[in-house]
Design a protein around this motif. Structure first.
Motif, PDB file in Angstrom:
ATOM      1  N   ILE A   1      -7.475   1.530  -3.038  1.00  0.00           N
ATOM      2  CA  ILE A   1      -7.414   2.026  -1.654  1.00  0.00           C
ATOM      3  C   ILE A   1      -7.725   3.515  -1.683  1.00  0.00           C
ATOM      4  O   ILE A   1      -7.121   4.270  -2.464  1.00  0.00           O
ATOM      5  CB  ILE A   1      -6.025   1.792  -1.029  1.00  0.00           C
ATOM      6  CG1 ILE A   1      -5.682   0.297  -1.037  1.00  0.00           C
ATOM      7  CG2 ILE A   1      -5.968   2.343   0.402  1.00  0.00           C
ATOM      8  CD1 ILE A   1      -4.280  -0.017  -0.561  1.00  0.00           C
TER       9      ILE A   1
ATOM     10  N   ARG B   1      -8.279   2.951   3.376  1.00  0.00           N
ATOM     11  CA  ARG B   1      -9.246   1.851   3.452  1.00  0.00           C
ATOM     12  C   ARG B   1      -9.394   1.208   2.072  1.00  0.00           C
ATOM     13  O   ARG B   1      -9.527   1.923   1.061  1.00  0.00           O
ATOM     14  CB  ARG B   1     -10.598   2.364   3.942  1.00  0.00           C
ATOM     15  CG  ARG B   1     -11.639   1.247   4.153  1.00  0.00           C
ATOM     16  CD  ARG B   1     -12.939   1.830   4.639  1.00  0.00           C
ATOM     17  NE  ARG B   1     -12.794   2.479   5.926  1.00  0.00           N
ATOM     18  CZ  ARG B   1     -12.854   1.835   7.101  1.00  0.00           C
ATOM     19  NH1 ARG B   1     -13.041   0.502   7.118  1.00  0.00           N
ATOM     20  NH2 ARG B   1     -12.720   2.506   8.220  1.00  0.00           N
ATOM     21  N   VAL B   2      -9.374  -0.089   2.054  1.00  0.00           N
ATOM     22  CA  VAL B   2      -9.556  -0.835   0.802  1.00  0.00           C
ATOM     23  C   VAL B   2     -11.024  -0.695   0.379  1.00  0.00           C
ATOM     24  O   VAL B   2     -11.935  -1.111   1.097  1.00  0.00           O
ATOM     25  CB  VAL B   2      -9.187  -2.306   0.972  1.00  0.00           C
ATOM     26  CG1 VAL B   2      -9.421  -3.068  -0.341  1.00  0.00           C
ATOM     27  CG2 VAL B   2      -7.731  -2.436   1.413  1.00  0.00           C
TER      28      VAL B   2
ATOM     29  N   HIS C   1      -7.619   7.059   0.196  1.00  0.00           N
ATOM     30  CA  HIS C   1      -6.794   7.739   1.207  1.00  0.00           C
ATOM     31  C   HIS C   1      -7.432   9.068   1.574  1.00  0.00           C
ATOM     32  O   HIS C   1      -8.461   9.472   1.021  1.00  0.00           O
ATOM     33  CB  HIS C   1      -5.381   7.949   0.676  1.00  0.00           C
ATOM     34  CG  HIS C   1      -4.750   6.708   0.137  1.00  0.00           C
ATOM     35  ND1 HIS C   1      -4.039   5.827   0.910  1.00  0.00           N
ATOM     36  CD2 HIS C   1      -4.747   6.205  -1.144  1.00  0.00           C
ATOM     37  CE1 HIS C   1      -3.593   4.825   0.158  1.00  0.00           C
ATOM     38  NE2 HIS C   1      -4.011   5.029  -1.086  1.00  0.00           N
TER      39      HIS C   1
ATOM     40  N   SER D   1       0.843  -1.187   0.000  1.00  0.00           N
ATOM     41  CA  SER D   1       0.000   0.000   0.000  1.00  0.00           C
ATOM     42  C   SER D   1       0.881   1.241   0.000  1.00  0.00           C
ATOM     43  O   SER D   1       1.819   1.361   0.805  1.00  0.00           O
ATOM     44  CB  SER D   1      -0.914   0.004   1.228  1.00  0.00           C
ATOM     45  OG  SER D   1      -1.635   1.210   1.306  1.00  0.00           O
TER      46      SER D   1
ATOM     47  N   VAL E   1      -0.881  -5.839   0.093  1.00  0.00           N
ATOM     48  CA  VAL E   1      -2.307  -5.886  -0.242  1.00  0.00           C
ATOM     49  C   VAL E   1      -2.598  -6.841  -1.394  1.00  0.00           C
ATOM     50  O   VAL E   1      -3.762  -7.231  -1.606  1.00  0.00           O
ATOM     51  CB  VAL E   1      -2.842  -4.474  -0.591  1.00  0.00           C
ATOM     52  CG1 VAL E   1      -2.775  -3.565   0.632  1.00  0.00           C
ATOM     53  CG2 VAL E   1      -2.081  -3.874  -1.776  1.00  0.00           C
TER      54      VAL E   1
END
Length: 387
Positions: free
Chosen positions: A314, A298-299, A316, A293, A344
């Motif tokens: 992801i 958060r994915v 941000h 990452s 990830v």
């Protein structure tokens, strides 16, 4: 035959037995000694009578003589008191000055320790400024009984030591404040070029309080504390800016220094051999290589996308989204929070790909940004992260 004892002799009203000797004192010697003693007493009395004060007493002038003596004693006492008062006044003034210097020194020592802690904190954050003086000024000399040039020299030495420490601390504070502010501005400037604006703490309000007390003999508190607090605020802002670097998506998605096989922008399409737009960076790597990452986030997507093959996205802060494509496998799950550098996925060649590589994108509002500029900013800011 034994001689009968003579009757007791009465001397000064007491009966005292006197043993009569056969050979007694000769009368001529006795009277001669008595005459000499009497003459000596007469001479002594004449000498006393010749003294002026005694003459005055004998002549009935005792009140005047006594008054004169009392005046002389009073004058002498006044002189002695004056000398003592001057001595103690000088000594008291020296003691007061030294006491004030001692109090100032204690305050400065406490603030000096605060400055040293700030310097240590700055060093831990990667800021190297002017070295803070580690020595401590000599303690003010103990007041001596006599006040004079020696005491003045002691006062001057103590004041010089305190002023030197104050100057050293202020120089260090100025260097720390300047270095922290300059570093913070550099971080903010780089992040703003890629659309990241971290929130930094503002100055704390000058909240003060305490019971009202009339001013005492203590010296005024030096202004060094305010300067140190300003440095503390500058360090807090730098720490927050440095923390923003740790979470910003500006870090390489592959370990080490990956090679770039295709850049951002228009290029020759590898399949059609015509001109086409490439929305990211391609990093050739072996299949199964860990994909990291680029920042904290958060994915928000794990799955397949047309042309991308297997994809992980992801989200941000500041609305930036990083996309990792052509993956051979997934590690992170949708909805998961991931830290910077956390694996990830794995490199693959799924989707529209000619071989195993990582396609890396940075997007805002579903619009592709140049990842090279983002990663270049990360490389320039790496010095603030100790990388």
């Amino acid at each position: 035959m034994r001689q009968k004892p003579s009757p007791p002799d009465r001397t000064f009203g007491k009966d005292r037995p006197v043993r009569v000797r056969r050979n007694g004192i000769h009368p001529a010697l006795f009277y001669g000694s008595f005459a000499a003693l009497f003459a000596a007493n007469v001479v002594t009395l004449v000498a006393l009578l010749m003294a002026p004060d005694i003459v005055g007493l004998v002549n009935g002038e005792n009140e005047r003589v006594i008054a004169a003596y009392e005046d002389r004693i009073a004058q002498l006492r006044i002189e002695i008191d004056r000398l003592h008062s001057r001595h103690y006044a000088q000594a008291g003034d020296v003691n007061l000055q030294l006491q004030e210097l001692s109090q100032q020194q204690e305050l400065l020592l406490e603030q000096h320790q605060y400055v040293r802690r700030l310097a240590e904190q700055a060093s831990e954050l990667g800021i190297e400024a002017a070295q803070v003086a580690t020595g401590e000024p000599a303690a003010p000399p103990v007041p001596v009984a006599a006040a004079g040039s020696a005491a003045d020299d002691d006062i001057a030495a103590a004041a010089q030591a305190i002023n030197q420490m104050l100057d050293d601390s202020r120089l260090a504070l100025s260097a720390l404040s300047g270095a922290a502010t300059q570093s913070t501005d550099a971080i903010l400037g780089e992040l703003q070029t890629i659309g990241i604006q971290p929130e930094l703490p503002g100055p704390l309000p000058d909240a003060v309080g305490g019971p009202y007390l009339p001013p005492g003999d203590a010296p005024d508190a030096p202004g060094l504390l305010d300067e140190a607090n300003a440095v503390a605020e500058a360090l807090a802002r730098f720490k927050a800016a440095r923390g923003a670097l740790a979470v910003a998506p500006i870090h390489p998605p592959l370990d080490g220094v990956p090679r770039t096989s295709s850049g951002f922008g228009n290029r020759m399409d590898p399949f059609t051999r015509g001109r086409a737009f490439h929305s990211g960076l391609d990093f050739p790597a072996a299949t199964g290589t860990l994909v990291l990452s680029a920042g904290f986030g958060r994915v928000t997507f794990v799955g397949r996308k047309s042309g991308y093959g297997n994809v992980v996205e992801i989200t941000h802060d500041d609305g930036l989204v990083t996309r990792y494509a052509h993956l051979s496998g997934f590690i992170a799950k949708e909805g998961q929070l991931v830290r910077t550098g956390m694996p990830v996925a794995r490199v693959g060649s799924t989707g529209r790909s000619t071989g195993p590589h990582l396609h890396f994108e940075v997007r805002r509002n579903d619009r592709a940004l140049d990842p090279a500029r983002v990663l270049a900013a990360g490389r320039r800011l790496a010095r603030f992260m100790g990388v």
